[in-house]
Design a protein around this motif. Structure first.
Motif, PDB file in Angstrom:
ATOM      1  N   ALA A  22       1.079  -1.291   0.227  1.00 48.44           N
ATOM      2  CA  ALA A  22      -0.077  -0.321   0.897  1.00 48.44           C
ATOM      3  C   ALA A  22       0.577   1.415   0.351  1.00 48.44           C
ATOM      4  O   ALA A  22       0.585   2.734  -0.532  1.00 48.44           O
ATOM      5  CB  ALA A  22      -0.926  -0.262   1.478  1.00 48.44           C
ATOM      6  N   CYS A  23       1.942   0.836   0.634  1.00 51.03           N
ATOM      7  CA  CYS A  23       3.246   1.903   0.293  1.00 51.03           C
ATOM      8  C   CYS A  23       3.740   2.735  -0.278  1.00 51.03           C
ATOM      9  O   CYS A  23       4.046   3.816  -1.092  1.00 51.03           O
ATOM     10  CB  CYS A  23       4.363   2.269   1.664  1.00 51.03           C
ATOM     11  N   THR A 159      -8.672  11.400   1.023  1.00 49.58           N
ATOM     12  CA  THR A 159      -8.485  13.661   0.593  1.00 49.58           C
ATOM     13  C   THR A 159      -7.183  13.291   1.328  1.00 49.58           C
ATOM     14  O   THR A 159      -6.384  14.877   0.898  1.00 49.58           O
ATOM     15  CB  THR A 159      -9.718  13.722   1.795  1.00 49.58           C
ATOM     16  N   ALA A 160      -6.293  13.277   2.161  1.00 51.94           N
ATOM     17  CA  ALA A 160      -5.475  13.718   2.854  1.00 51.94           C
ATOM     18  C   ALA A 160      -4.017  13.386   1.977  1.00 51.94           C
ATOM     19  O   ALA A 160      -3.609  13.976   1.738  1.00 51.94           O
ATOM     20  CB  ALA A 160      -5.639  13.199   4.279  1.00 51.94           C
ATOM     21  N   ALA A 161      -4.449  12.348   1.238  1.00 53.24           N
ATOM     22  CA  ALA A 161      -3.655  11.775   0.233  1.00 53.24           C
ATOM     23  C   ALA A 161      -3.536  12.826  -0.988  1.00 53.24           C
ATOM     24  O   ALA A 161      -2.381  13.245  -1.404  1.00 53.24           O
ATOM     25  CB  ALA A 161      -3.329  10.356  -0.105  1.00 53.24           C
ATOM     26  N   LEU A 162      -5.217  13.323  -1.162  1.00 52.00           N
ATOM     27  CA  LEU A 162      -4.863  13.948  -2.526  1.00 52.00           C
ATOM     28  C   LEU A 162      -4.095  15.556  -1.976  1.00 52.00           C
ATOM     29  O   LEU A 162      -3.684  16.367  -3.178  1.00 52.00           O
ATOM     30  CB  LEU A 162      -6.108  13.652  -3.095  1.00 52.00           C
ATOM     31  N   TRP A 163      -4.631  16.021  -1.223  1.00 54.98           N
ATOM     32  CA  TRP A 163      -4.311  16.854  -0.406  1.00 54.98           C
ATOM     33  C   TRP A 163      -2.796  17.347  -0.422  1.00 54.98           C
ATOM     34  O   TRP A 163      -2.118  17.904  -0.681  1.00 54.98           O
ATOM     35  CB  TRP A 163      -4.171  17.568   1.429  1.00 54.98           C
ATOM     36  N   ALA A 164      -2.535  16.555   0.610  1.00 50.03           N
ATOM     37  CA  ALA A 164      -0.129  15.718  -0.046  1.00 50.03           C
ATOM     38  C   ALA A 164       0.112  15.974  -1.403  1.00 50.03           C
ATOM     39  O   ALA A 164       0.986  16.456  -1.817  1.00 50.03           O
ATOM     40  CB  ALA A 164      -0.178  14.996   0.758  1.00 50.03           C
ATOM     41  N   ALA A 165      -0.782  15.876  -2.425  1.00 47.94           N
ATOM     42  CA  ALA A 165       0.255  14.643  -3.602  1.00 47.94           C
ATOM     43  C   ALA A 165       0.257  16.936  -3.932  1.00 47.94           C
ATOM     44  O   ALA A 165       0.747  17.207  -5.366  1.00 47.94           O
ATOM     45  CB  ALA A 165      -0.914  14.222  -4.325  1.00 47.94           C
ATOM     46  N   GLY A 166      -1.316  17.422  -3.774  1.00 49.44           N
ATOM     47  CA  GLY A 166      -1.030  18.583  -4.256  1.00 49.44           C
ATOM     48  C   GLY A 166       0.112  19.409  -3.661  1.00 49.44           C
ATOM     49  O   GLY A 166       0.536  21.015  -4.061  1.00 49.44           O
ATOM     50  N   PHE A 171      10.552  15.600  -0.881  1.00 43.23           N
ATOM     51  CA  PHE A 171      10.789  13.640  -1.446  1.00 43.23           C
ATOM     52  C   PHE A 171      10.335  13.135  -0.385  1.00 43.23           C
ATOM     53  O   PHE A 171       9.669  12.184  -0.430  1.00 43.23           O
ATOM     54  CB  PHE A 171      11.963  13.256  -2.212  1.00 43.23           C
ATOM     55  N   LEU A 172      11.077  13.541   0.972  1.00 47.78           N
ATOM     56  CA  LEU A 172      10.786  13.316   2.458  1.00 47.78           C
ATOM     57  C   LEU A 172       9.528  13.231   2.780  1.00 47.78           C
ATOM     58  O   LEU A 172       9.292  12.316   3.469  1.00 47.78           O
ATOM     59  CB  LEU A 172      11.895  13.688   2.880  1.00 47.78           C
ATOM     60  N   TRP A 173       9.081  13.975   2.255  1.00 44.05           N
ATOM     61  CA  TRP A 173       7.356  14.814   2.597  1.00 44.05           C
ATOM     62  C   TRP A 173       6.445  14.129   2.286  1.00 44.05           C
ATOM     63  O   TRP A 173       6.002  13.204   2.528  1.00 44.05           O
ATOM     64  CB  TRP A 173       6.922  16.266   2.907  1.00 44.05           C
ATOM     65  N   SER A 174       6.551  13.314   0.523  1.00 42.22           N
ATOM     66  CA  SER A 174       6.365  12.333   0.397  1.00 42.22           C
ATOM     67  C   SER A 174       6.411  11.349   0.492  1.00 42.22           C
ATOM     68  O   SER A 174       5.147  10.560   0.565  1.00 42.22           O
ATOM     69  CB  SER A 174       6.407  12.997  -1.576  1.00 42.22           C
ATOM     70  N   VAL A 175       7.229  10.708   1.312  1.00 40.35           N
ATOM     71  CA  VAL A 175       8.111   9.635   1.532  1.00 40.35           C
ATOM     72  C   VAL A 175       6.845   9.059   2.680  1.00 40.35           C
ATOM     73  O   VAL A 175       6.261   8.224   3.192  1.00 40.35           O
ATOM     74  CB  VAL A 175       8.973   8.798   1.699  1.00 40.35           C
ATOM     75  N   VAL A 180       2.226   7.530   5.722  1.00 38.94           N
ATOM     76  CA  VAL A 180       0.680   7.530   6.432  1.00 38.94           C
ATOM     77  C   VAL A 180      -0.547   6.883   5.942  1.00 38.94           C
ATOM     78  O   VAL A 180      -1.704   6.408   6.070  1.00 38.94           O
ATOM     79  CB  VAL A 180       0.587   9.198   6.702  1.00 38.94           C
ATOM     80  N   MET A 181      -0.873   7.204   4.278  1.00 38.26           N
ATOM     81  CA  MET A 181      -1.556   6.520   3.621  1.00 38.26           C
ATOM     82  C   MET A 181      -1.582   5.259   3.286  1.00 38.26           C
ATOM     83  O   MET A 181      -2.932   4.507   3.623  1.00 38.26           O
ATOM     84  CB  MET A 181      -1.489   7.451   1.909  1.00 38.26           C
ATOM     85  N   GLY A 182      -0.423   4.555   3.717  1.00 40.18           N
ATOM     86  CA  GLY A 182      -0.322   3.156   3.876  1.00 40.18           C
ATOM     87  C   GLY A 182      -1.227   2.395   4.342  1.00 40.18           C
ATOM     88  O   GLY A 182      -2.106   1.092   4.705  1.00 40.18           O
ATOM     89  N   LEU A 183      -1.126   3.460   5.737  1.00 37.77           N
ATOM     90  CA  LEU A 183      -1.521   2.569   7.251  1.00 37.77           C
ATOM     91  C   LEU A 183      -3.043   2.612   7.655  1.00 37.77           C
ATOM     92  O   LEU A 183      -3.394   1.921   8.068  1.00 37.77           O
ATOM     93  CB  LEU A 183      -0.608   3.736   8.125  1.00 37.77           C
ATOM     94  N   ALA A 184      -3.004   3.756   6.858  1.00 33.89           N
ATOM     95  CA  ALA A 184      -4.757   4.785   6.969  1.00 33.89           C
ATOM     96  C   ALA A 184      -5.545   3.382   5.593  1.00 33.89           C
ATOM     97  O   ALA A 184      -6.169   2.867   6.111  1.00 33.89           O
ATOM     98  CB  ALA A 184      -4.765   5.980   6.236  1.00 33.89           C
TER      99      ALA A 184
END
Length: 288
Positions: A22-23, A159-166, A171-175, A180-184
């Protein structure tokens, strides 16, 4: 009669591997989505499509890796091939719709809410359609409240993942966002599994369909290969990894070269010092 359900028949192996998948899908999808916001509009659809497929493949692979550890003690479990494939298709289409909305409208306001909701519902639909593909000597029953909680988790995570993408460029913030997305997403899966109970039939019968090992293991080869190829694209595109925009000329004015080493079309090379174009040579023939 209630069946004895075990979602961890291989211990922590399946949850950990499912989480990592998932991650991986989330990380690749987020980087592709971020990259789509930094390129010309004509290239955006390609990056968004790649990101959608990466996220959907990662989530689908996560789901069925986790399902390899799911057993009902009193009955074997079989899977319907058509519904299993359909669950992957639903994930790709619905995740794609949500990502395209954010990719073209921006990760703010109504677009973010709409895209996140559709993407989250796509994740939840994939999960429960994948569960519907199971065939066993019993009936699957769900706790409505727990199912609702799993859907809410999926929508909030998307929603949180799409906010992060925008919003997130580093790079480290995206990791971190992908972790977090994988955990959710993994939490959503096991929340949905916690809502499940199996009511066994009184008569014993052999379920119709393919076994877990015979169906799921070969089917996951395709998404895994795709995720590897998407990973190669990320590794060989420094702009996608670092999240920096494409280089563009400073002022984009007419007459400015597109690159310092390449002269502008129609320009002439500079004259050498002491020379003038069209000037006669200092050595002229003598008049006789």
């Amino acid at each position: 009669m209630q069946g004895t359900v075990d979602g961890f028949s291989y211990g922590l192996v399946t949850p950990v591997v499912a989480y990592l998948m998932a991650c991986l899908g989330g990380a690749l999808g987020l980087r592709c989505t971020t990259r789509s916001l930094l390129v010309a509009r004509s290239w955006r659809a390609g990056w968004l499509a790649l990101g959608s497929a990466a996220i959907a493949s990662g989530i689908w692979t996560m789901h069925f890796i986790a399902m390899m550890g799911f057993t009902v003690e009193e009955t074997p479990i079989r899977y319907d091939k058509l519904l299993t494939f359909a669950s992957l298709g639903v994930a790709i289409v619905m995740v794609g719709i949500g990502i395209f909305i954010v990719g073209y409208r921006g990760a703010t306001g109504t677009a973010l809410f709409t895209g996140g909701t559709i993407t989250g519902l796509g994740v939840a639909s994939m999960h429960y359609l994948g569960m519907a593909s199971m065939s066993l000597n019993g009936k699957l029953e769900y706790n409505t409240l727990t199912v609702s909680a799993s859907v809410v988790i999926a929508v909030v995570a998307a929603t949180a993942a799409l906010w992060a993408a925008g919003q997130v460029r580093g790079f480290l913030w995206s990791v971190g966002a992908s972790l977090v997305m994988g955990l959710a997403v993994t939490g959503m899966h096991y929340t949905g599994m916690a809502a499940l109970s199996v009511h066994l039939h009184s008569t014993s019968s052999t379920p119709v369909g393919d076994s877990t090992a015979a169906l799921l293991a070969p089917m996951m080869i395709g998404p895994l290969v795709f995720l590897c190829l998407a990973g190669v694209v990320v590794m060989f595109d420094p702009l996608m990894v670092m999240g920096k925009p494409d280089w563009t000329p400073k002022d984009n004015k007419p007459g400015i070269p597109a690159h310092p080493a390449v002269p502008h079309p129609g320009s002439r090379p500079p004259l050498r010092p002491g020379r003038e174009r069209g000037r006669r040579s200092s050595r002229t023939p003598q008049n006789w």
